[in-house]
Design a protein around this motif. Structure first.
Motif, PDB file in Angstrom:
ATOM      1  N   ASP A   1       0.910  -1.245  -0.024  1.00 40.29           N
ATOM      2  CA  ASP A   1       0.101   0.027   0.049  1.00 40.29           C
ATOM      3  C   ASP A   1       0.859   1.151  -0.003  1.00 40.29           C
ATOM      4  OD1 ASP A   1      -2.949  -1.083   0.475  1.00 40.29           O
ATOM      5  OD2 ASP A   1      -1.751  -2.293   1.995  1.00 40.29           O
ATOM      6  N   GLU A   2       1.819   1.308   0.638  1.00 40.73           N
ATOM      7  CA  GLU A   2       2.938   2.350   0.711  1.00 40.73           C
ATOM      8  C   GLU A   2       4.081   2.050   0.794  1.00 40.73           C
ATOM      9  OE1 GLU A   2       2.000   6.553   2.648  1.00 40.73           O
ATOM     10  OE2 GLU A   2       0.909   4.798   2.928  1.00 40.73           O
ATOM     11  N   PHE A   3       4.981   2.885  -0.336  1.00 41.38           N
ATOM     12  CA  PHE A   3       6.335   2.227  -0.610  1.00 41.38           C
ATOM     13  C   PHE A   3       7.216   3.708  -0.629  1.00 41.38           C
ATOM     14  CE2 PHE A   3       9.388   1.908  -4.430  1.00 41.38           C
ATOM     15  CZ  PHE A   3      10.159   0.896  -3.819  1.00 41.38           C
ATOM     16  N   PHE A   4       8.484   3.221   0.161  1.00 35.48           N
ATOM     17  CA  PHE A   4       9.448   4.400   0.434  1.00 35.48           C
ATOM     18  C   PHE A   4      10.627   3.881  -0.394  1.00 35.48           C
ATOM     19  CE2 PHE A   4       6.136   5.019   3.600  1.00 35.48           C
ATOM     20  CZ  PHE A   4       6.088   6.024   3.995  1.00 35.48           C
ATOM     21  N   PHE A   5      11.452   4.638  -1.162  1.00 33.47           N
ATOM     22  CA  PHE A   5      12.597   4.308  -1.811  1.00 33.47           C
ATOM     23  C   PHE A   5      13.430   5.322  -2.103  1.00 33.47           C
ATOM     24  CE2 PHE A   5      14.165   3.008  -6.126  1.00 33.47           C
ATOM     25  CZ  PHE A   5      15.453   2.321  -5.731  1.00 33.47           C
ATOM     26  N   GLU A   6      14.741   5.240  -1.650  1.00 30.55           N
ATOM     27  CA  GLU A   6      15.638   6.267  -1.951  1.00 30.55           C
ATOM     28  C   GLU A   6      16.200   6.078  -3.389  1.00 30.55           C
ATOM     29  OE1 GLU A   6      19.475   8.658  -0.006  1.00 30.55           O
ATOM     30  OE2 GLU A   6      19.177   6.586   0.723  1.00 30.55           O
ATOM     31  N   TYR A   7      15.842   6.640  -4.402  1.00 29.76           N
ATOM     32  CA  TYR A   7      16.320   6.166  -5.530  1.00 29.76           C
ATOM     33  C   TYR A   7      17.413   7.046  -5.932  1.00 29.76           C
ATOM     34  CZ  TYR A   7      15.324   5.069 -10.472  1.00 29.76           C
ATOM     35  OH  TYR A   7      15.208   4.459 -11.821  1.00 29.76           O
ATOM     36  N   HIS A   8      18.647   6.379  -5.957  1.00 34.38           N
ATOM     37  CA  HIS A   8      19.987   6.993  -6.335  1.00 34.38           C
ATOM     38  C   HIS A   8      20.094   7.365  -7.744  1.00 34.38           C
ATOM     39  CE1 HIS A   8      22.112   5.809  -2.313  1.00 34.38           C
ATOM     40  NE2 HIS A   8      20.958   6.445  -2.344  1.00 34.38           N
ATOM     41  N   PHE A   9      19.176   8.356  -8.299  1.00 36.52           N
ATOM     42  CA  PHE A   9      19.416   8.513  -9.923  1.00 36.52           C
ATOM     43  C   PHE A   9      20.638   9.053 -10.164  1.00 36.52           C
ATOM     44  CE2 PHE A   9      16.314  11.289  -7.845  1.00 36.52           C
ATOM     45  CZ  PHE A   9      16.677  12.424  -8.086  1.00 36.52           C
TER      46      PHE A   9
ATOM     47  N   ARG B   1      28.773   4.352  -7.356  1.00 36.83           N
ATOM     48  CA  ARG B   1      28.556   2.864  -7.542  1.00 36.83           C
ATOM     49  C   ARG B   1      27.103   2.432  -7.067  1.00 36.83           C
ATOM     50  NH1 ARG B   1      28.753   0.901  -2.619  1.00 36.83           N
ATOM     51  NH2 ARG B   1      29.895   2.143  -0.916  1.00 36.83           N
ATOM     52  N   THR B   2      26.386   3.465  -6.362  1.00 41.53           N
ATOM     53  CA  THR B   2      25.089   3.117  -6.000  1.00 41.53           C
ATOM     54  C   THR B   2      24.007   3.831  -7.028  1.00 41.53           C
ATOM     55  OG1 THR B   2      24.790   4.928  -4.576  1.00 41.53           O
ATOM     56  CG2 THR B   2      25.937   2.995  -3.663  1.00 41.53           C
ATOM     57  N   ARG B   3      24.326   4.445  -7.863  1.00 44.78           N
ATOM     58  CA  ARG B   3      23.434   5.167  -8.678  1.00 44.78           C
ATOM     59  C   ARG B   3      23.109   4.366  -9.997  1.00 44.78           C
ATOM     60  NH1 ARG B   3      24.224  11.280  -9.002  1.00 44.78           N
ATOM     61  NH2 ARG B   3      24.867  12.018  -7.158  1.00 44.78           N
ATOM     62  N   GLY B   4      21.802   4.436 -10.335  1.00 46.86           N
ATOM     63  CA  GLY B   4      21.332   3.835 -11.775  1.00 46.86           C
ATOM     64  C   GLY B   4      20.144   4.358 -12.031  1.00 46.86           C
ATOM     65  N   GLY B   5      19.782   4.522 -13.547  1.00 49.73           N
ATOM     66  CA  GLY B   5      18.774   5.174 -14.000  1.00 49.73           C
ATOM     67  C   GLY B   5      19.034   6.673 -13.884  1.00 49.73           C
ATOM     68  N   SER B   6      18.233   7.323 -14.697  1.00 51.96           N
ATOM     69  CA  SER B   6      18.045   8.679 -14.740  1.00 51.96           C
ATOM     70  C   SER B   6      17.203   9.429 -14.010  1.00 51.96           C
ATOM     71  CB  SER B   6      17.945   9.367 -16.398  1.00 51.96           C
ATOM     72  OG  SER B   6      16.547   9.015 -16.465  1.00 51.96           O
ATOM     73  N   VAL B   7      17.165  10.662 -13.653  1.00 56.39           N
ATOM     74  CA  VAL B   7      15.850  11.134 -12.974  1.00 56.39           C
ATOM     75  C   VAL B   7      14.735  11.047 -13.454  1.00 56.39           C
ATOM     76  CG1 VAL B   7      16.391  13.786 -13.898  1.00 56.39           C
ATOM     77  CG2 VAL B   7      15.010  13.335 -11.802  1.00 56.39           C
ATOM     78  N   ASP B   8      14.864  11.122 -14.858  1.00 61.15           N
ATOM     79  CA  ASP B   8      13.480  10.703 -15.564  1.00 61.15           C
ATOM     80  C   ASP B   8      12.963   9.352 -15.254  1.00 61.15           C
ATOM     81  OD1 ASP B   8      12.883  13.284 -17.176  1.00 61.15           O
ATOM     82  OD2 ASP B   8      15.012  12.999 -17.677  1.00 61.15           O
ATOM     83  N   ASP B   9      13.851   8.493 -15.516  1.00 61.94           N
ATOM     84  CA  ASP B   9      13.501   7.207 -15.123  1.00 61.94           C
ATOM     85  C   ASP B   9      12.870   7.158 -13.422  1.00 61.94           C
ATOM     86  OD1 ASP B   9      14.555   6.212 -17.375  1.00 61.94           O
ATOM     87  OD2 ASP B   9      16.489   5.766 -16.457  1.00 61.94           O
ATOM     88  N   ALA B  10      13.440   7.758 -12.487  1.00 57.17           N
ATOM     89  CA  ALA B  10      13.001   7.664 -11.417  1.00 57.17           C
ATOM     90  C   ALA B  10      11.714   8.111 -11.149  1.00 57.17           C
ATOM     91  CB  ALA B  10      13.865   8.471 -10.376  1.00 57.17           C
ATOM     92  N   LEU B  11      11.292   9.394 -11.635  1.00 60.52           N
ATOM     93  CA  LEU B  11      10.045  10.025 -11.669  1.00 60.52           C
ATOM     94  C   LEU B  11       8.893   9.216 -12.469  1.00 60.52           C
ATOM     95  CD1 LEU B  11      10.943  13.716 -12.817  1.00 60.52           C
ATOM     96  CD2 LEU B  11       9.982  13.037 -10.658  1.00 60.52           C
ATOM     97  N   ALA B  12       9.330   8.530 -13.609  1.00 64.68           N
ATOM     98  CA  ALA B  12       8.357   7.660 -14.526  1.00 64.68           C
ATOM     99  C   ALA B  12       7.881   6.606 -13.698  1.00 64.68           C
ATOM    100  CB  ALA B  12       8.989   7.179 -15.683  1.00 64.68           C
TER     101      ALA B  12
END
Length: 419
Positions: free
Chosen positions: A369-377, A392-403
């Motif tokens: 129901d509720e999801f919390f994620f620190e997306y290292h874009f 080394r912890t980053r992946g995907g772009s900020v646009d990927d994260a928003l999508a």
């Protein structure tokens, strides 16, 4: 509290009446807002236009259904739709966010709009029973998730009788509080005067006062809703990257102040208890090795029977896969909260993919129901942002994260960027 200064809400708990001088303002095409001046339309300054809209009279508490259809998805016994708030407009306009995040954030109109959105979020922190309404508001600053009975056709129209429309904070391209110190040098703070703006526009990265969390508190006068919420199943919390429990008092104090500084398990337990969500079982995974006796010594006696602690790294398709744990432990009627913050992009990306696609058949998106994620874009065009995230912890772009986060919201998951 739409349009009220944050200081007013913090000081008094309730907004003062709006100036009557705005009552006779002319109305534009969006219900409840003043007409936009021609110079704003001509110049195309969307932020200033939205700021102009935001200072108009607020729509009625139960606004009419939308005059357009929203995309609808099925979620168990409900149909779900998502209506982004106007503050998500710059990030869903089709333009790439990377390269213009700091430019947008330094606009004075950005500060004004988010200050008003923070006032609304503050009201939800103080009064979680006011989270939901029956119908969505067109042009609201906060975003909204619409839950209606399956087959009713109401979700596409923004809700109606028998629906539950829940507010949620707008997504931001920085993945943090809109004024957090992520690396942008906000020129607006200097233009507006440091005494007032420094605190608002340069707050800690641990500030979570912008978040609008879910609530099981029934709305006033909704006795039927109260009984439904009370019988809607257990509350379960799954924490991938939980660290320790000790420091619970400090975490609780910080949480009450809108800060996520401290251990996450006692923090979430306290935050959701205030929203009538009391966890019956808590599952935690931590890769950093601990002495078992010392780890459990920090857990209060009343919690030891409900906590399941695994001192191992989480990994997809293994016994330490939190999504498999959710699939085995949770039922559709349960309220499930899942926090993912392990600073390991290969594993995080696979968990995120499963939530979005159900490729492995866990049905996690129907259970969480509720999801919390620190997306290292990644932000290659603005390398000064989030320098505390190791490459080394980053992946995907900020646009990927928003999508990704927006898609989860469209599926009925209250998805939040975590700190």
């Amino acid at each position: 509290t739409r349009g009220w200064p944050l200081a007013t809400v913090a000081a008094r708990g309730r907004p003062e009446p709006r100036s009557p001088s705005r009552a006779g303002a002319s109305r534009g095409p969006i219900t409840g807002h003043p007409a936009m001046p021609k110079d704003l339309r001509r110049r195309g300054l969307w932020l200033r236009a939205l700021a102009f809209l935001a200072v108009g009279a607020a729509p009625p508490p139960q606004a009419a259904a939308l005059d357009r259809d929203l995309p609808v998805r099925a979620r168990g016994a409900h149909e779900v739709s998502y209506l982004p708030g106007v503050l998500e407009a710059p990030w869903v306009s089709g333009n790439k966010a990377d390269g213009r995040m700091c430019e947008e954030a330094s606009d004075p109109a950005y500060e004004r709009l988010h200050r008003r959105a923070l006032a609304e979020a503050a009201e939800h922190w103080q009064h979680p029973e006011q989270l939901a309404r029956d119908t969505a508001q067109e042009g609201a600053l906060l975003s909204q998730i619409v839950f209606c009975p399956l087959g009713s056709g109401l979700a596409a129209r923004g809700g109606g009788s028998g629906c539950r429309v829940e507010a949620i904070e707008p997504l931001t391209a920085t993945g943090r509080h809109p004024f957090a110190k992520v690396g942008c040098h906000l020129r607006a703070a200097r233009r507006l005067g440091l005494q007032r703006s420094a605190e608002l526009m340069q707050t800690s990265v641990f500030n979570i006062s912008n978040l609008v969390l879910g609530s099981r508190c029934p709305r006033e006068g909704r006795e039927t809703e109260a009984s439904v919420l009370a019988d809607s199943g257990r509350a379960l919390y799954f924490d991938a990257g939980c660290s320790v429990w000790r420091g619970a008092r400090r975490a609780s104090e910080h949480g009450a102040q809108g800060s996520a500084f401290g251990p996450s398990m006692p923090l979430f337990d306290g935050l959701f208890a205030k929203r009538c969500v009391r966890f019956e079982r808590i599952f935690g995974w931590e890769a950093r090795p601990f002495n078992p006796e010392k780890w459990w010594a920090g857990v209060p006696l009343q919690y030891r029977q409900k906590i399941h602690f695994y001192n191992v790294p989480v990994a997809p398709r293994t016994a330490s896969d939190p999504l498999l744990a959710i699939a085995h432990a949770a039922r559709a009627e349960d309220y499930v909260v899942f926090k993912l913050d392990i600073d390991h992009w290969p594993a995080e990306s696979e968990f995120l993919h499963e939530l979005r696609t159900n490729a492995r058949g866990t049905n996690a998106s129907l259970l969480v129901d509720e999801f919390f994620f620190e997306y290292h874009f990644q932000t290659p065009l603005e390398p000064e942002l989030h320098t505390y995230w190791p490459g080394r912890t980053r992946g995907g772009s900020v646009d990927d994260a928003l999508a990704a986060m927006r898609e989860l919201r469209e599926m009925g998951v209250r998805a939040h960027f975590w700190i």
